[in-house]
Motif scaffolding. Structure first.
Motif, PDB file in Angstrom:
ATOM      1  N   ARG A 157      18.387   3.097 -21.148  1.00 52.07           N
ATOM      2  CA  ARG A 157      17.665   1.851 -21.401  1.00 52.07           C
ATOM      3  C   ARG A 157      17.961   0.760 -20.372  1.00 52.07           C
ATOM      4  O   ARG A 157      17.187  -0.181 -20.242  1.00 52.07           O
ATOM      5  N   ARG A 158      19.071   0.893 -19.644  1.00 50.53           N
ATOM      6  CA  ARG A 158      19.381  -0.115 -18.635  1.00 50.53           C
ATOM      7  C   ARG A 158      18.597   0.105 -17.343  1.00 50.53           C
ATOM      8  O   ARG A 158      18.537  -0.764 -16.475  1.00 50.53           O
ATOM      9  N   LYS A 159      18.009   1.299 -17.224  1.00 48.76           N
ATOM     10  CA  LYS A 159      17.284   1.623 -15.999  1.00 48.76           C
ATOM     11  C   LYS A 159      15.807   1.265 -16.156  1.00 48.76           C
ATOM     12  O   LYS A 159      15.200   1.586 -17.183  1.00 48.76           O
ATOM     13  N   LYS A 160      15.262   0.590 -15.144  1.00 47.76           N
ATOM     14  CA  LYS A 160      13.873   0.172 -15.206  1.00 47.76           C
ATOM     15  C   LYS A 160      13.051   1.108 -14.321  1.00 47.76           C
ATOM     16  O   LYS A 160      13.453   1.450 -13.216  1.00 47.76           O
ATOM     17  N   LEU A 161      11.894   1.509 -14.844  1.00 48.99           N
ATOM     18  CA  LEU A 161      10.999   2.336 -14.040  1.00 48.99           C
ATOM     19  C   LEU A 161       9.752   1.526 -13.698  1.00 48.99           C
ATOM     20  O   LEU A 161       9.393   0.591 -14.407  1.00 48.99           O
ATOM     21  N   VAL A 162       9.107   1.915 -12.614  1.00 43.54           N
ATOM     22  CA  VAL A 162       7.868   1.250 -12.241  1.00 43.54           C
ATOM     23  C   VAL A 162       6.766   2.310 -12.207  1.00 43.54           C
ATOM     24  O   VAL A 162       7.025   3.475 -11.870  1.00 43.54           O
ATOM     25  N   ALA A 163       5.553   1.924 -12.607  1.00 42.33           N
ATOM     26  CA  ALA A 163       4.438   2.887 -12.651  1.00 42.33           C
ATOM     27  C   ALA A 163       3.134   2.177 -12.327  1.00 42.33           C
ATOM     28  O   ALA A 163       3.007   0.961 -12.514  1.00 42.33           O
ATOM     29  N   LEU A 164       2.169   2.929 -11.817  1.00 39.17           N
ATOM     30  CA  LEU A 164       0.834   2.365 -11.554  1.00 39.17           C
ATOM     31  C   LEU A 164       0.144   2.050 -12.876  1.00 39.17           C
ATOM     32  O   LEU A 164       0.287   2.799 -13.846  1.00 39.17           O
ATOM     33  N   THR A 165      -0.627   0.986 -12.911  1.00 36.03           N
ATOM     34  CA  THR A 165      -1.479   0.700 -14.068  1.00 36.03           C
ATOM     35  C   THR A 165      -2.856   1.311 -13.804  1.00 36.03           C
ATOM     36  O   THR A 165      -3.123   1.793 -12.708  1.00 36.03           O
ATOM     37  N   LYS A 166      -3.732   1.230 -14.804  1.00 43.39           N
ATOM     38  CA  LYS A 166      -5.120   1.686 -14.606  1.00 43.39           C
ATOM     39  C   LYS A 166      -5.760   0.891 -13.461  1.00 43.39           C
ATOM     40  O   LYS A 166      -6.428   1.454 -12.598  1.00 43.39           O
ATOM     41  N   ASP A 167      -5.549  -0.448 -13.456  1.00 43.54           N
ATOM     42  CA  ASP A 167      -6.080  -1.287 -12.374  1.00 43.54           C
ATOM     43  C   ASP A 167      -5.571  -0.833 -11.010  1.00 43.54           C
ATOM     44  O   ASP A 167      -6.325  -0.787 -10.037  1.00 43.54           O
ATOM     45  N   GLY A 168      -4.298  -0.513 -10.969  1.00 42.43           N
ATOM     46  CA  GLY A 168      -3.692  -0.056  -9.727  1.00 42.43           C
ATOM     47  C   GLY A 168      -4.327   1.241  -9.251  1.00 42.43           C
ATOM     48  O   GLY A 168      -4.647   1.401  -8.071  1.00 42.43           O
ATOM     49  N   GLU A 169      -4.518   2.173 -10.180  1.00 43.87           N
ATOM     50  CA  GLU A 169      -5.141   3.459  -9.827  1.00 43.87           C
ATOM     51  C   GLU A 169      -6.566   3.260  -9.315  1.00 43.87           C
ATOM     52  O   GLU A 169      -6.980   3.885  -8.339  1.00 43.87           O
ATOM     53  N   VAL A 219       0.917  -2.602 -10.888  1.00 43.93           N
ATOM     54  CA  VAL A 219       2.012  -1.761 -11.409  1.00 43.93           C
ATOM     55  C   VAL A 219       2.583  -2.431 -12.655  1.00 43.93           C
ATOM     56  O   VAL A 219       2.330  -3.611 -12.904  1.00 43.93           O
ATOM     57  N   GLU A 220       3.335  -1.652 -13.424  1.00 44.59           N
ATOM     58  CA  GLU A 220       4.024  -2.242 -14.578  1.00 44.59           C
ATOM     59  C   GLU A 220       5.440  -1.676 -14.642  1.00 44.59           C
ATOM     60  O   GLU A 220       5.706  -0.594 -14.117  1.00 44.59           O
ATOM     61  N   PHE A 221       6.320  -2.446 -15.272  1.00 43.72           N
ATOM     62  CA  PHE A 221       7.689  -1.974 -15.442  1.00 43.72           C
ATOM     63  C   PHE A 221       7.824  -1.332 -16.825  1.00 43.72           C
ATOM     64  O   PHE A 221       7.226  -1.791 -17.791  1.00 43.72           O
ATOM     65  N   ARG A 222       8.591  -0.270 -16.869  1.00 46.01           N
ATOM     66  CA  ARG A 222       8.836   0.434 -18.133  1.00 46.01           C
ATOM     67  C   ARG A 222      10.320   0.683 -18.261  1.00 46.01           C
ATOM     68  O   ARG A 222      11.017   0.789 -17.247  1.00 46.01           O
ATOM     69  N   LYS A 223      10.767   0.833 -19.509  1.00 43.02           N
ATOM     70  CA  LYS A 223      12.179   1.201 -19.693  1.00 43.02           C
ATOM     71  C   LYS A 223      12.312   2.711 -19.612  1.00 43.02           C
ATOM     72  O   LYS A 223      11.476   3.449 -20.124  1.00 43.02           O
ATOM     73  N   ASP A 224      13.351   3.156 -18.951  1.00 41.64           N
ATOM     74  CA  ASP A 224      13.621   4.584 -18.889  1.00 41.64           C
ATOM     75  C   ASP A 224      14.121   5.028 -20.266  1.00 41.64           C
ATOM     76  O   ASP A 224      15.154   4.546 -20.734  1.00 41.64           O
ATOM     77  N   PRO A 225      13.380   5.942 -20.957  1.00 41.50           N
ATOM     78  CA  PRO A 225      13.803   6.330 -22.311  1.00 41.50           C
ATOM     79  C   PRO A 225      15.205   6.962 -22.317  1.00 41.50           C
ATOM     80  O   PRO A 225      15.929   6.851 -23.311  1.00 41.50           O
ATOM     81  N   TYR A 242       0.836  -1.203   0.000  1.00 41.15           N
ATOM     82  CA  TYR A 242       0.000   0.000   0.000  1.00 41.15           C
ATOM     83  C   TYR A 242       0.873   1.258   0.000  1.00 41.15           C
ATOM     84  O   TYR A 242       0.648   2.205  -0.760  1.00 41.15           O
ATOM     85  N   ARG A 243       1.889   1.230   0.866  1.00 37.60           N
ATOM     86  CA  ARG A 243       2.808   2.372   0.955  1.00 37.60           C
ATOM     87  C   ARG A 243       3.511   2.603  -0.385  1.00 37.60           C
ATOM     88  O   ARG A 243       3.669   3.730  -0.842  1.00 37.60           O
ATOM     89  N   PHE A 244       3.923   1.505  -0.990  1.00 39.94           N
ATOM     90  CA  PHE A 244       4.588   1.568  -2.283  1.00 39.94           C
ATOM     91  C   PHE A 244       3.665   2.207  -3.324  1.00 39.94           C
ATOM     92  O   PHE A 244       4.055   3.118  -4.065  1.00 39.94           O
ATOM     93  N   MET A 245       2.409   1.756  -3.334  1.00 40.72           N
ATOM     94  CA  MET A 245       1.461   2.263  -4.333  1.00 40.72           C
ATOM     95  C   MET A 245       1.093   3.726  -4.122  1.00 40.72           C
ATOM     96  O   MET A 245       1.030   4.501  -5.081  1.00 40.72           O
ATOM     97  N   THR A 246       0.838   4.152  -2.885  1.00 40.17           N
ATOM     98  CA  THR A 246       0.476   5.564  -2.665  1.00 40.17           C
ATOM     99  C   THR A 246       1.660   6.474  -2.996  1.00 40.17           C
ATOM    100  O   THR A 246       1.470   7.568  -3.516  1.00 40.17           O
ATOM    101  N   ALA A 262       7.466  -4.546  -5.674  1.00 39.45           N
ATOM    102  CA  ALA A 262       7.134  -4.165  -7.045  1.00 39.45           C
ATOM    103  C   ALA A 262       6.795  -5.399  -7.882  1.00 39.45           C
ATOM    104  O   ALA A 262       5.824  -5.404  -8.648  1.00 39.45           O
ATOM    105  N   VAL A 263       7.563  -6.467  -7.709  1.00 36.56           N
ATOM    106  CA  VAL A 263       7.322  -7.695  -8.482  1.00 36.56           C
ATOM    107  C   VAL A 263       5.957  -8.301  -8.116  1.00 36.56           C
ATOM    108  O   VAL A 263       5.172  -8.689  -8.989  1.00 36.56           O
ATOM    109  N   GLU A 264       5.655  -8.335  -6.814  1.00 38.54           N
ATOM    110  CA  GLU A 264       4.344  -8.850  -6.376  1.00 38.54           C
ATOM    111  C   GLU A 264       3.201  -8.012  -6.935  1.00 38.54           C
ATOM    112  O   GLU A 264       2.170  -8.541  -7.353  1.00 38.54           O
TER     113      GLU A 264
END
Lengths: 155, 155
Positions: free
Chosen positions: A101-113, A92-98, A51-55, A83-85
């Motif tokens: 490219r070696r850096k991974k970003l994490v973001a909320l999905t629509k479901d998560g929101e 959440v989903e993982f995205r590549k940092d534009p 929960y803390r991670f998501m907020t 994040a993996v759980e």
């Protein structure tokens, strides 16, 4: 009898001293707040770390795991597992940092929101209740004290 | 450019709001205090949970694991594991409760007391520093706020 009484008073005094230690009090209080929050999440598929991670993610927007861990003072390995759980639950989903490219970003999905907007009112209600119980003056003064304490810790 | 600026200001505002949440702040601050304490124990054979267990035991005197867990708001299983680890280091010992032979009590040993008196000055120094940094007025007012907050949580 007098000795027994003095002995008991001495013991009581030691317990009072322990309870008056600021860092000890903060730890206990924070634990109690956590236990209450965990209870508020019992009927949901996520735990308090998640929960803390998501907020936090909701506030920061897409972020690296390292930044997330730093912001919530969470152990890096726990942040990574969380994040993996959450990805498995599609919150959440993982995205590549534009820009790297070696850096991974994490973001909320629509479901998560959606899930967050479903459970956040419980926490808002608790915040409102705590604030009302403290009163505006004490609420402000507590924040001032915490500012000062934060400085003292960094020192 | 104006839109980008507004977007960034909106983002900043969300982060500020998160940082102003009382329960979030308390959690972060408590974590930072814990991380500092863990650092202060790095050259010793015990971790922070064990240190907390030992100082509490020092104040309460011989106690059951259940009472200890309740007093430090520690998960019962962790309290139990901590006691077993500390027994292995000969810092605590288990005793039978004379009033109830099925109940086990835990108590500091002489070695445990000596070890504590060796590391407690570090923590006393931190307490003195924090108190000085807050100043007497703020220190008192912080305790008042925490009293009130404890009530609010129990509610």
């Amino acid at each position: 009898m007098q000795t027994k009484k003095q002995e008991l008073e001495g013991k009581l005094q030691k317990i009072r001293e322990l309870e008056q230690r600021l860092t000890f009090r903060l730890h206990i209080l924070s634990k109690q707040i956590d236990q209450q929050a965990a209870e508020m999440l019992r009927d949901t598929p996520i735990n308090l770390s998640a929960y803390r991670f998501m907020t936090t993610l909701e506030s920061l927007g897409e972020s690296s795991i390292a930044d997330m861990a730093r912001f919530i003072a969470m152990d890096r390995a726990l942040a990574s597992r969380t994040a993996v759980e959450l990805e498995r639950k599609r919150y959440v989903e993982f995205r590549k940092d534009p820009s790297n490219r070696r850096k991974k970003l994490v973001a909320l999905t629509k479901d998560g929101e959606e899930f967050l907007s479903h459970i956040m009112p419980r926490f808002e209600a608790r915040r409102t209740k705590l604030r009302a119980h403290l009163g505006e003056d004490m609420f402000a003064s507590l924040h001032d004290c915490l500012d000062r304490l934060e400085d003292a810790i960094k020192d």
